[in-house]
Design an enzyme around this catalytic site. Structure first.
Site, PDB file in Angstrom:
ATOM      1  N   SER A 119       0.837  -1.209   0.000  1.00 38.51           N
ATOM      2  CA  SER A 119       0.000   0.000   0.000  1.00 38.51           C
ATOM      3  C   SER A 119       0.860   1.243   0.000  1.00 38.51           C
ATOM      4  O   SER A 119       0.379   2.326  -0.336  1.00 38.51           O
ATOM      5  CB  SER A 119      -0.853   0.060   1.268  1.00 38.51           C
ATOM      6  N   HIS A 140      -1.188  -2.735  -7.059  1.00 30.56           N
ATOM      7  CA  HIS A 140      -1.935  -2.412  -5.837  1.00 30.56           C
ATOM      8  C   HIS A 140      -3.418  -2.685  -6.074  1.00 30.56           C
ATOM      9  O   HIS A 140      -4.144  -1.858  -6.627  1.00 30.56           O
ATOM     10  CB  HIS A 140      -1.662  -0.935  -5.481  1.00 30.56           C
ATOM     11  N   GLU A 152      -4.005  -0.258  -9.135  1.00 27.63           N
ATOM     12  CA  GLU A 152      -3.051   0.843  -9.295  1.00 27.63           C
ATOM     13  C   GLU A 152      -1.708   0.187  -9.651  1.00 27.63           C
ATOM     14  O   GLU A 152      -1.169  -0.588  -8.864  1.00 27.63           O
ATOM     15  CB  GLU A 152      -2.966   1.621  -7.970  1.00 27.63           C
ATOM     16  N   ASN A 190      -3.439   6.236  -1.854  1.00 31.73           N
ATOM     17  CA  ASN A 190      -3.276   6.568  -0.433  1.00 31.73           C
ATOM     18  C   ASN A 190      -2.771   7.983  -0.196  1.00 31.73           C
ATOM     19  O   ASN A 190      -2.989   8.551   0.871  1.00 31.73           O
ATOM     20  CB  ASN A 190      -2.377   5.540   0.243  1.00 31.73           C
TER      21      ASN A 190
HETATM   22  P1  NAD Z   1      -2.788  -9.778   6.188  1.00 28.76           P
HETATM   23  O1  NAD Z   1      -2.188  -9.522   7.505  1.00 28.76           O
HETATM   24  O2  NAD Z   1      -4.252 -10.099   6.095  1.00 28.76           O
HETATM   25  O3  NAD Z   1      -2.003 -10.994   5.471  1.00 28.76           O
HETATM   26  C1  NAD Z   1      -0.608 -11.054   5.402  1.00 28.76           C
HETATM   27  C2  NAD Z   1      -0.219 -12.511   5.246  1.00 28.76           C
HETATM   28  O4  NAD Z   1       1.194 -12.561   5.004  1.00 28.76           O
HETATM   29  C3  NAD Z   1      -0.488 -13.365   6.499  1.00 28.76           C
HETATM   30  O5  NAD Z   1      -1.292 -14.479   6.146  1.00 28.76           O
HETATM   31  C4  NAD Z   1       0.913 -13.813   6.938  1.00 28.76           C
HETATM   32  O6  NAD Z   1       0.947 -15.108   7.494  1.00 28.76           O
HETATM   33  C5  NAD Z   1       1.670 -13.744   5.611  1.00 28.76           C
HETATM   34  N1  NAD Z   1       3.118 -13.669   5.758  1.00 28.76           N
HETATM   35  C6  NAD Z   1       3.842 -12.977   6.663  1.00 28.76           C
HETATM   36  N2  NAD Z   1       5.162 -13.207   6.465  1.00 28.76           N
HETATM   37  C7  NAD Z   1       5.265 -14.041   5.405  1.00 28.76           C
HETATM   38  C8  NAD Z   1       6.365 -14.645   4.721  1.00 28.76           C
HETATM   39  N3  NAD Z   1       7.611 -14.417   5.095  1.00 28.76           N
HETATM   40  N4  NAD Z   1       6.107 -15.470   3.697  1.00 28.76           N
HETATM   41  C9  NAD Z   1       4.833 -15.723   3.325  1.00 28.76           C
HETATM   42  N5  NAD Z   1       3.750 -15.188   3.926  1.00 28.76           N
HETATM   43  C10 NAD Z   1       3.959 -14.353   4.945  1.00 28.76           C
HETATM   44  O7  NAD Z   1      -2.413  -8.513   5.285  1.00 28.76           O
HETATM   45  P2  NAD Z   1      -3.242  -7.915   4.040  1.00 28.76           P
HETATM   46  O8  NAD Z   1      -4.237  -6.924   4.539  1.00 28.76           O
HETATM   47  O9  NAD Z   1      -3.654  -9.018   3.138  1.00 28.76           O
HETATM   48  O10 NAD Z   1      -2.084  -7.039   3.340  1.00 28.76           O
HETATM   49  C11 NAD Z   1      -1.114  -7.641   2.526  1.00 28.76           C
HETATM   50  C12 NAD Z   1      -0.466  -6.558   1.663  1.00 28.76           C
HETATM   51  O11 NAD Z   1      -1.457  -5.924   0.863  1.00 28.76           O
HETATM   52  C13 NAD Z   1       0.217  -5.445   2.464  1.00 28.76           C
HETATM   53  O12 NAD Z   1       1.363  -5.029   1.788  1.00 28.76           O
HETATM   54  C14 NAD Z   1      -0.849  -4.343   2.467  1.00 28.76           C
HETATM   55  O13 NAD Z   1      -0.289  -3.056   2.597  1.00 28.76           O
HETATM   56  C15 NAD Z   1      -1.447  -4.521   1.089  1.00 28.76           C
HETATM   57  N6  NAD Z   1      -2.815  -4.012   0.913  1.00 28.76           N
HETATM   58  C16 NAD Z   1      -3.762  -4.229   1.867  1.00 28.76           C
HETATM   59  C17 NAD Z   1      -5.063  -3.756   1.659  1.00 28.76           C
HETATM   60  C18 NAD Z   1      -6.162  -4.015   2.670  1.00 28.76           C
HETATM   61  O14 NAD Z   1      -7.220  -3.388   2.572  1.00 28.76           O
HETATM   62  N7  NAD Z   1      -5.989  -4.930   3.624  1.00 28.76           N
HETATM   63  C19 NAD Z   1      -5.385  -3.081   0.467  1.00 28.76           C
HETATM   64  C20 NAD Z   1      -4.395  -2.906  -0.497  1.00 28.76           C
HETATM   65  C21 NAD Z   1      -3.110  -3.370  -0.265  1.00 28.76           C
END
Ligand code: NAD
Length: 297
Positions: A119, A140, A152, A190
């Protein structure tokens, strides 16, 4: 030609990204350090298909084809070794992402494109730890991924034109609308959204209006589907704070300074929907509002 896609991280975003690629006929390897998280992700994908089927937007056959297109892995090197494209959607933490990209770069085929769903973390910084910075790009996706049309696409400083063109064309193939931007703090989504959320929190902090009033003004006055404070609860207040910190550090401009109330709430563990409480209170384990005016400053 991209056929084999590895998605790293099976959380909120990773399961949605795997869902969309599998639905469009790609072979997907979904990778997470946590085996239970992988099981949960497959169950979520099945549940989300059921919802689409109930609405008449999908069929049982689509669901079983898509689920049949996904395999899982708990180890990055074996999970990316055949990939044409890797999309990293692991936890938003710079050191973690840099370490993951070093592992992917060492194990993925030379022609593989490396994308991140971050993000806010610099694509250029992530690319700098690989030996192929020209093949690293931001993809994104928006939450929930199967529903939201926008992707994005973020060009790092070194991203080559052919890589951007491939990712733009592939996003269209997924039924998404790609928008290409350059790699500066917060990208576009963002950079514009987070100052609005921060200003809403500051308005509350300064006593200009209450939670519901602020959200109602933005919903009814600006035709936003959700007010900024409720949206912050959905995104996660910790996530909002960390993105504001990236904007503040990246531009060195005090206009991005996080509101002290947001900092306090994160410190107190009031992170929004995922903790059942933020600006609103939620039924545990669901996104349903139970109390809309219980917020205490
Ligand atoms: P989340 O916490 O729901 O999921 C993250 C996952 O990554 C977890 O299942 C965790 O076990 C896994 N993980 C951690 N370390 C790891 C590793 N070394 N190898 C493999 N897996 C690993 O997070 P999320 O909300 O899905 O966000 C993920 C990404 O997407 C982030 O970069 C976030 O900024 C981005 N993002 C999130 C949103 C949102 O609304 N949640 C929107 C756009 C972008």
């Amino acid at each position: 030609m991209i056929k084999q896609v590895s998605v790293i991280g099976a959380g909120t975003m990773g399961n949605g990204i795997a869902h969309v690629f599998a639905q469009h006929g790609f072979s997907v390897t979904l990778i997470d350090v946590s085996a239970p998280q992988l099981e949960k992700a497959l169950a979520t994908i099945a549940k989300n298909f059921d919802r689409q089927i109930a609405k008449g937007n999908s069929t049982e056959a689509d669901k079983s084809t898509a689920l049949g297109n996904i395999i899982t892995a708990t180890d990055i090197p074996s999970g990316v070794k055949q990939a044409d494209l890797v999309i990293e959607a692991a936890t938003e933490n710079m050191d973690l992402k840099l370490s993951i990209f070093k592992q992917i770069d060492a194990a993925a085929p030379a022609a593989c494109i490396l994308a991140t769903n971050t993000s806010s973390i610099s694509i250029t910084k992530i690319a700098s730890v690989t030996n192929r910075p020209d093949a690293v790009i931001g993809m994104h996706f928006m939450n929930p991924v199967p529903v939201m049309k926008l992707v994005e696409i973020i060009n790092g400083y070194a991203t080559k034109k052919e890589v951007t063109e491939t990712i733009v064309a592939m996003s269209k193939q997924l039924g998404k609308v790609p928008c290409t931007v350059n790699d500066y703090p917060g990208f576009i989504a963002n950079r514009i959204l987070m100052p609005m959320i921060n200003e809403a929190v500051c308005s509350l902090y300064e006593g200009v209006a209450g939670v519901e009033e602020i959200d109602t003004v933005m919903k009814l006055g600006m035709a936003h589907p959700m007010g900024p404070l409720q949206l912050a609860d959905f995104i996660g207040l910790d996530v909002c704070l960390s993105i504001l910190q990236v904007l503040f550090d990246g531009f060195g401009n005090p206009k991005y300074a996080p509101c002290p109330l947001l900092v306090n709430m994160v410190t107190a563990g009031k992170l929004g929907v995922k903790r059942g409480e933020g600006f609103y209170s939620y039924t545990p384990g669901s996104k349903e509002l139970i109390v809309s005016n219980q917020f205490k400053k």
